[in-house]
Enzyme design. Structure first.
Site, PDB file in Angstrom:
ATOM      1  N   ASP A 150       0.808   8.378 122.005  1.00 63.18           N
ATOM      2  CA  ASP A 150       0.835   7.299 121.033  1.00 63.18           C
ATOM      3  C   ASP A 150       1.852   6.267 121.534  1.00 63.18           C
ATOM      4  OD1 ASP A 150       0.304   5.697 118.889  1.00 63.18           O
ATOM      5  OD2 ASP A 150       0.592   7.227 117.362  1.00 63.18           O
TER       6      ASP A 150
HETATM    7  C1  BGC Z   1      -0.383   4.247 116.019  1.00 61.31           C
HETATM    8  C2  BGC Z   1      -1.736   4.642 116.568  1.00 61.31           C
HETATM    9  C3  BGC Z   1      -2.387   3.479 117.264  1.00 61.31           C
HETATM   10  C4  BGC Z   1      -1.459   2.969 118.332  1.00 61.31           C
HETATM   11  C5  BGC Z   1      -2.040   1.834 119.137  1.00 61.31           C
HETATM   12  C6  BGC Z   1       0.465   3.528 117.031  1.00 61.31           C
HETATM   13  O1  BGC Z   1       1.573   2.961 116.435  1.00 61.31           O
HETATM   14  O2  BGC Z   1       0.281   5.412 115.563  1.00 61.31           O
HETATM   15  O3  BGC Z   1      -2.541   5.123 115.521  1.00 61.31           O
HETATM   16  O4  BGC Z   1      -3.627   3.865 117.767  1.00 61.31           O
HETATM   17  O5  BGC Z   1      -0.268   2.531 117.719  1.00 61.31           O
HETATM   18  O6  BGC Z   1      -2.121   0.675 118.424  1.00 61.31           O
END
Ligand code: BGC
Length: 737
Positions: free
Chosen positions: A286
């Site tokens: 993530d």
């Molecule tokens: C979130 C994810 C997301 C990623 C990319 C993160 O902050 O937890 O769900 O896919 O950002 O945008």
């Protein structure tokens, strides 16, 4: 690219294409990739494991400028948050024409509940219980996203959640692993279709692996801890179901589990995902998840964190820069083996190959297609109906449906907001594409007097008098209240689940004036509606209903659509009851109302929720017959059938979701008092009846037994069928293993 090398690679690829591709897990293992890997340098390989944002859409802290140079230098093989066919074509050109090997970029984006045509937030759509419709919504999202140059979405979000304080409960499918599993599979199939290489499909990414939906006290990114048994039974199934449906990537979650951050958790990424489930795709971190292991207190620096992550099975680094900066040293020092690195690179390249990017890197960059496939009349028509069918009628004393052509007071700031309709994570959805607010849509069917009354936040009561005057002058009153759309989603936890601001006070005043008030709710989590449910004459849970949500709300309010949504998550009476869910255990001192003090209960509130899982009313009524069992016992691999007859006893057409729950009375470990095991939707005309049957199989009785093996046990069972988890008929049977 140098010409001799180009010819050489073309020759290798052509040769490789002739040999049959072996399968690795659920991804075809591309022979083209094998050939390519033979000529890649260590730096080029590492570049394929790096994912940066373009910062077009901001989904985390801004960390790094100059991503185009990184791409040009082969240091970054993947990009998120960049879209449109023109822009992705230009970035792709840089990767393909200006790097030595011309390996195409993988473009990722959070296509969460629609791309340009926005559907209801995911918690809302999960109340639809219609898998074909949910799959179709993902298919449309993929169609629009792929036409804008995208290859990869960070969805489905498979995090089971029984914690309404957590803002991201809005992004998931609610509390139930069975329903959640069907939904995660439907979304995966919708995104990926039958052919990942088709120009209208995109790769799915199963997130957040794992158990991110259970942060302590509902605070985002907080610690998660639970028994392996509970984790496997109630939290893991939706992730597995999406993997089984063919999802080609998985995203690690921000949380720790049993003391180990998911980003370095080999139990999750290696033992469960790859060894047990045979997952053959790649795992992405993530946003800055690798870097965050320093703050977790698990890694001493970014180099250490990068080593821990890749060795635990995490293939791609989103935004930490750890793989870019340290993998080379780590491989050269032997702390990360070449085999581990190659495996990660191959997984990423296999997905690029499966998407057809080596055949045509510009396959998804077609401006004409982008125009034709985006926000089409069909997509919007689908969104309108899908949205209406995702709403849940929580209460109705008969005031709904409203009458058309009658003077109607519409009150509440949210009624006139187009922006809030889209929810917090609206992808590339734009407020300019929203044709009507709830207020606009109601105006199209009936004469309206509008008063804001109050905002959804703050304590300004100065609009109360005008709202009361509007209500007095009208024959029917609609009050739209709830949360600001940014009050749910990531980093949007709340310590209270009340309707915010002075909105409930306004409702009290309106009701005290003698008017019947129909409340429309817009919100991203279960709210404490104990007061509102007493005062309002009707409550329609509309969630954040998307681009066509204004019309969809009007369709339901005025009876053009008969509501059929059923809650996918329990609504508590107050925050003190949380966590509350339908698959609770009985305890040793269940509350059976015998009047003794020592029972499992509260002194100040009932045990039962305000609105149970599966609850949802209709403008018609349904009668359930007694349950008929084909036999009251079965054994081994046999089965029995449980049937009921449902009759539409009201005056209008309606759709009912018939739900099946089971209880195992005695187990080698204790079992829930009710657990959803099946459901079927039936649409009936007034007076029409239909038989609905469920086949009860040993699989439905299975669980993680005391020795952690999965299977059923002999014994007695209760079986429940009904229209909500708290409104069921009961039958009994026994099973012999
Ligand atoms: C979130 C994810 C997301 C990623 C990319 C993160 O902050 O937890 O769900 O896919 O950002 O945008």
């Amino acid at each position: 690219m140098n010409r001799t090398l180009t010819v050489l690679i073309a020759a290798i690829l052509a040769l490789a294409a002739c040999s049959r591709a072996p399968e690795t897990g659920n991804i075809p293992h591309s022979p083209k990739v094998d050939s390519l890997m033979k000529v890649m340098t260590l730096d080029e390989k590492i570049g394929q494991l790096v994912l940066f944002t373009s910062d077009w859409s901001v989904t985390g802290p801004s960390m790094r400028q100059g991503y185009l140079d990184d791409i040009r230098n082969g240091r970054c093989g993947n990009l998120l948050n960049a879209y449109t066919s023109d822009f992705t074509r230009e970035v792709q050109r840089i990767a393909v024409e200006e790097t030595r090997l011309g390996i195409p970029i993988l473009f990722g984006y959070d296509v969460i509940h629609g791309f340009r045509t926005i559907f209801p937030i995911n918690l809302g759509m999960s109340c639809n219980w219609d898998m074909a419709a949910i799959q179709e919504s993902a298919r449309i999202a993929a169609e629009e996203a792929s036409a804008a140059g995208l290859h990869w979405t960070y969805s489905p979000m498979c995090d089971i959640c029984v914690e309404p304080r957590w803002g991201r409960v809005s992004e998931g499918a609610g509390e139930d692993p069975y329903l959640g599993s069907l939904i995660s599979a439907a979304m995966t199939k919708g995104y990926q279709g039958d052919d990942l290489a088709a120009d209208n499909t995109i790769a799915a990414c199963v997130k957040h692996f794992a158990a991110y939906g259970a942060p302590q006290a509902g605070r985002d990114y907080n610690t998660v801890d639970m028994s392996e048994r509970w984790f496997r039974e109630f939290y893991l199934p939706p992730y597995k179901s999406a993997v089984d449906a063919g999802a080609v990537s998985v995203m690690a979650s921000f949380n720790e589990l049993d003391g180990v951050p998911a980003h370095a958790n080999a139990h999750l990424m290696q033992e469960i995902l790859r060894d047990e489930w045979g997952f053959g795709g790649f795992v992405v971190s993530d946003y800055t998840g690798i870097l965050e292991m320093i703050a977790h207190g698990y890694a001493k620096d970014l180099k250490d964190a990068s080593r821990l992550s890749i060795n635990a099975g995490l293939d791609m680094d989103m935004m930490s820069s750890g793989y870019m900066d340290y993998l080379k040293e780590l491989v050269e020092s032997g702390e990360v083996s070449m085999k581990t690195l190659d495996q990660a690179v191959r997984r990423v390249l296999d997905v690029k190959a499966a998407l057809g990017l080596f055949d045509d890197p510009y396959r998804y960059c077609d401006t004409q297609r982008e125009k034709e496939r985006t926000l089409t009349a069909e997509n919007k028509a689908f969104a309108r109906e899908f949205s209406a069918r995702s709403m849940v009628l929580l209460k109705n004393d008969g005031v709904l449906p409203l009458k058309k052509g009658v003077k109607t007071a519409v009150i509440g700031a949210l009624a006139s907001s187009k922006d809030d309709l889209l929810g917090s994570w609206r992808g590339a959805g734009e407020v300019e594409s929203v044709p009507a607010s709830i207020l606009d849509a109601i105006k199209e069917v009936t004469p309206v007097i509008y008063a804001e009354g109050c905002k959804e936040i703050g304590d300004d009561r100065s609009g109360f008098d005008a709202a009361l005057a509007a209500a007095r002058s009208a024959d029917q009153v609609v009050l739209v209240i709830g949360e600001d759309c940014q009050w749910s989603g990531e980093a949007a936890s709340r310590s209270s689940i009340n309707v915010p601001g002075v909105q409930t006070e306004l409702l009290e005043k309106l009701a005290a004036s003698g008017k019947k008030v129909a409340v429309v709710l817009m919100n991203g989590r279960p709210l404490d509606l104990s007061k509102e449910s007493e005062i309002a004459s009707a409550i329609l849970e509309a969630w954040f209903p998307g681009t066509m949500g204004g019309y969809a709300v009007a369709d339901v309010l005025f009876g053009d659509v008969n509501p059929s949504g059923k809650l996918s998550i329990t609504f508590p009476r107050n925050l003190g009851q949380v966590p509350i869910y339908h698959y609770a255990k009985n305890t040793g001192r269940p509350y059976v109302h015998v009047g003794t003090k020592y029972e499992s209960r509260y002194l100040d509130v009932e045990n039962e929720p305000l609105y149970a899982f599966g609850h949802g009313l209709s403008y018609t009524s349904f009668d359930y017959s007694d349950i008929r069992l084909s036999a009251d016992k079965f054994a081994g691999n046999g089965s029995i059938t449980a049937s009921v007859t449902i009759t539409n006893t009201g005056a209008v057409d309606g759709t009912e979701t018939v739900q099946l729950y089971i209880r195992d009375l005695v187990g080698s470990v204790t079992r829930p008092v009710k657990q959803l095991k099946g459901f079927e939707q039936v649409s009936l005309k007034p007076g029409e009846s239909r038989e609905v049957s469920f086949t009860i199989t040993p699989e439905m009785l299975s669980f993680y037994r005391q020795d952690m093996s999965w299977g059923p046990e002999s014994g007695d069972f209760h079986l429940f069928i009904g229209g909500a988890s708290d409104d069921v008929q009961k039958a009994e049977f026994s099973y012999e293993i």
